[in-house]
Design a protein around this motif. Sequence first.
Motif, PDB file in Angstrom:
ATOM      1  N   LEU A   1      42.743  45.512  45.031  1.00 37.63           N
ATOM      2  CA  LEU A   1      43.196  46.542  45.957  1.00 37.63           C
ATOM      3  C   LEU A   1      42.298  46.549  47.183  1.00 37.63           C
ATOM      4  CD1 LEU A   1      43.491  49.355  43.284  1.00 37.63           C
ATOM      5  CD2 LEU A   1      45.407  48.111  44.262  1.00 37.63           C
ATOM      6  N   THR A   2      42.861  46.890  48.330  1.00 35.66           N
ATOM      7  CA  THR A   2      42.051  46.977  49.539  1.00 35.66           C
ATOM      8  C   THR A   2      42.465  48.179  50.368  1.00 35.66           C
ATOM      9  OG1 THR A   2      41.372  45.851  51.530  1.00 35.66           O
ATOM     10  CG2 THR A   2      43.592  45.375  50.771  1.00 35.66           C
ATOM     11  N   LEU A   3      41.490  48.711  51.103  1.00 40.36           N
ATOM     12  CA  LEU A   3      41.768  49.807  52.025  1.00 40.36           C
ATOM     13  C   LEU A   3      41.919  49.284  53.444  1.00 40.36           C
ATOM     14  CD1 LEU A   3      39.233  52.487  50.761  1.00 40.36           C
ATOM     15  CD2 LEU A   3      41.705  52.539  50.517  1.00 40.36           C
ATOM     16  N   ASP A   4      41.556  48.014  53.619  1.00 41.83           N
ATOM     17  CA  ASP A   4      41.555  47.416  54.938  1.00 41.83           C
ATOM     18  C   ASP A   4      42.838  46.608  55.138  1.00 41.83           C
ATOM     19  OD1 ASP A   4      41.033  46.122  57.289  1.00 41.83           O
ATOM     20  OD2 ASP A   4      38.916  45.765  56.825  1.00 41.83           O
ATOM     21  N   PRO A   5      43.688  47.018  56.053  1.00 39.04           N
ATOM     22  CA  PRO A   5      44.964  46.306  56.236  1.00 39.04           C
ATOM     23  C   PRO A   5      44.773  44.850  56.628  1.00 39.04           C
ATOM     24  CG  PRO A   5      44.841  48.283  57.637  1.00 39.04           C
ATOM     25  CD  PRO A   5      43.524  48.148  56.960  1.00 39.04           C
ATOM     26  N   LYS A   6      43.613  44.556  57.271  1.00 38.44           N
ATOM     27  CA  LYS A   6      43.334  43.180  57.681  1.00 38.44           C
ATOM     28  C   LYS A   6      43.178  42.247  56.480  1.00 38.44           C
ATOM     29  CE  LYS A   6      40.038  44.240  60.553  1.00 38.44           C
ATOM     30  NZ  LYS A   6      38.760  44.081  61.263  1.00 38.44           N
ATOM     31  N   LEU A   7      42.730  42.841  55.365  1.00 37.60           N
ATOM     32  CA  LEU A   7      42.463  42.014  54.183  1.00 37.60           C
ATOM     33  C   LEU A   7      43.658  41.967  53.238  1.00 37.60           C
ATOM     34  CD1 LEU A   7      38.833  43.239  53.386  1.00 37.60           C
ATOM     35  CD2 LEU A   7      39.493  41.163  54.577  1.00 37.60           C
ATOM     36  N   GLU A   8      44.672  42.713  53.559  1.00 38.78           N
ATOM     37  CA  GLU A   8      45.832  42.781  52.679  1.00 38.78           C
ATOM     38  C   GLU A   8      46.469  41.403  52.516  1.00 38.78           C
ATOM     39  OE1 GLU A   8      49.437  45.663  53.018  1.00 38.78           O
ATOM     40  OE2 GLU A   8      47.565  46.802  53.009  1.00 38.78           O
ATOM     41  N   GLY A   9      46.801  41.074  51.310  1.00 40.25           N
ATOM     42  CA  GLY A   9      47.459  39.801  51.052  1.00 40.25           C
ATOM     43  C   GLY A   9      46.487  38.658  50.850  1.00 40.25           C
ATOM     44  N   LEU A  10      45.215  38.871  51.241  1.00 39.11           N
ATOM     45  CA  LEU A  10      44.229  37.813  51.017  1.00 39.11           C
ATOM     46  C   LEU A  10      43.802  37.828  49.550  1.00 39.11           C
ATOM     47  CD1 LEU A  10      41.929  38.211  54.152  1.00 39.11           C
ATOM     48  CD2 LEU A  10      43.571  36.402  53.731  1.00 39.11           C
ATOM     49  N   GLU A  11      43.319  36.702  49.117  1.00 38.33           N
ATOM     50  CA  GLU A  11      42.830  36.616  47.751  1.00 38.33           C
ATOM     51  C   GLU A  11      41.606  37.504  47.597  1.00 38.33           C
ATOM     52  OE1 GLU A  11      41.236  33.327  44.636  1.00 38.33           O
ATOM     53  OE2 GLU A  11      42.377  32.589  46.345  1.00 38.33           O
ATOM     54  N   PHE A  12      41.520  38.176  46.456  1.00 36.45           N
ATOM     55  CA  PHE A  12      40.400  39.092  46.256  1.00 36.45           C
ATOM     56  C   PHE A  12      39.072  38.355  46.317  1.00 36.45           C
ATOM     57  CE2 PHE A  12      37.248  41.193  43.587  1.00 36.45           C
ATOM     58  CZ  PHE A  12      37.230  42.436  44.185  1.00 36.45           C
ATOM     59  N   ASN A  13      38.145  38.917  47.074  1.00 37.00           N
ATOM     60  CA  ASN A  13      36.826  38.328  47.170  1.00 37.00           C
ATOM     61  C   ASN A  13      35.813  39.435  47.382  1.00 37.00           C
ATOM     62  OD1 ASN A  13      34.511  36.844  47.765  1.00 37.00           O
ATOM     63  ND2 ASN A  13      35.701  35.229  48.734  1.00 37.00           N
ATOM     64  N   GLU A  14      34.833  39.493  46.498  1.00 37.43           N
ATOM     65  CA  GLU A  14      33.872  40.588  46.567  1.00 37.43           C
ATOM     66  C   GLU A  14      32.998  40.500  47.819  1.00 37.43           C
ATOM     67  OE1 GLU A  14      31.710  41.098  42.901  1.00 37.43           O
ATOM     68  OE2 GLU A  14      33.113  42.685  42.356  1.00 37.43           O
ATOM     69  N   LYS A  15      32.948  39.359  48.454  1.00 42.67           N
ATOM     70  CA  LYS A  15      32.084  39.229  49.625  1.00 42.67           C
ATOM     71  C   LYS A  15      32.603  40.044  50.807  1.00 42.67           C
ATOM     72  CE  LYS A  15      33.738  35.161  52.141  1.00 42.67           C
ATOM     73  NZ  LYS A  15      34.322  33.980  51.548  1.00 42.67           N
ATOM     74  N   TYR A  16      33.865  40.503  50.753  1.00 42.67           N
ATOM     75  CA  TYR A  16      34.387  41.348  51.803  1.00 42.67           C
ATOM     76  C   TYR A  16      33.628  42.680  51.878  1.00 42.67           C
ATOM     77  CZ  TYR A  16      38.378  38.187  52.040  1.00 42.67           C
ATOM     78  OH  TYR A  16      39.163  37.091  52.170  1.00 42.67           O
TER      79      TYR A  16
END
Length: 117
Positions: free
Chosen positions: A95-110
């Motif tokens: 899950l993400t709160l950042d629309p820019k990261l939506e659809g990207l593969e999950f990565n904890e480095k974000y």
Amino acid sequence: MAKYSSKINKIRTFALSLIFVGFFIMYLGIFFRESVILVSIFMFLGLLSIIASTVVYFWIGMLSTKSVQVKCPNCQKPTKILGRVDICMHCNEPLTLDPKLEGLEFNEKYNSKKADS
Ligand SMILES: [Zn+2]
């Protein structure tokens, strides 16, 4: 691929293991009954571990107030997001709160500061 779990769940597991480690250390102290000093050291270390665990539990409480409660789009259950990206507590959906990261593969480095640049 590494397996991720919800951050809050991870910390909770850590706090719980600290309690067990604490009791285990205290239990080990029993084998050194002849020496008051050794027993005291074991008891102290065990107590320290349990105190650390309560501190971590307190920390989870603090984190929980900062986390955002959302309804998971995958399993429809309410879950908490900590940081920019997190994993659903129930179904491990990223899950993400950042629309820019939506659809990207999950990565904890974000979640790290570097990813913000
Ligand atoms: Zn879910």
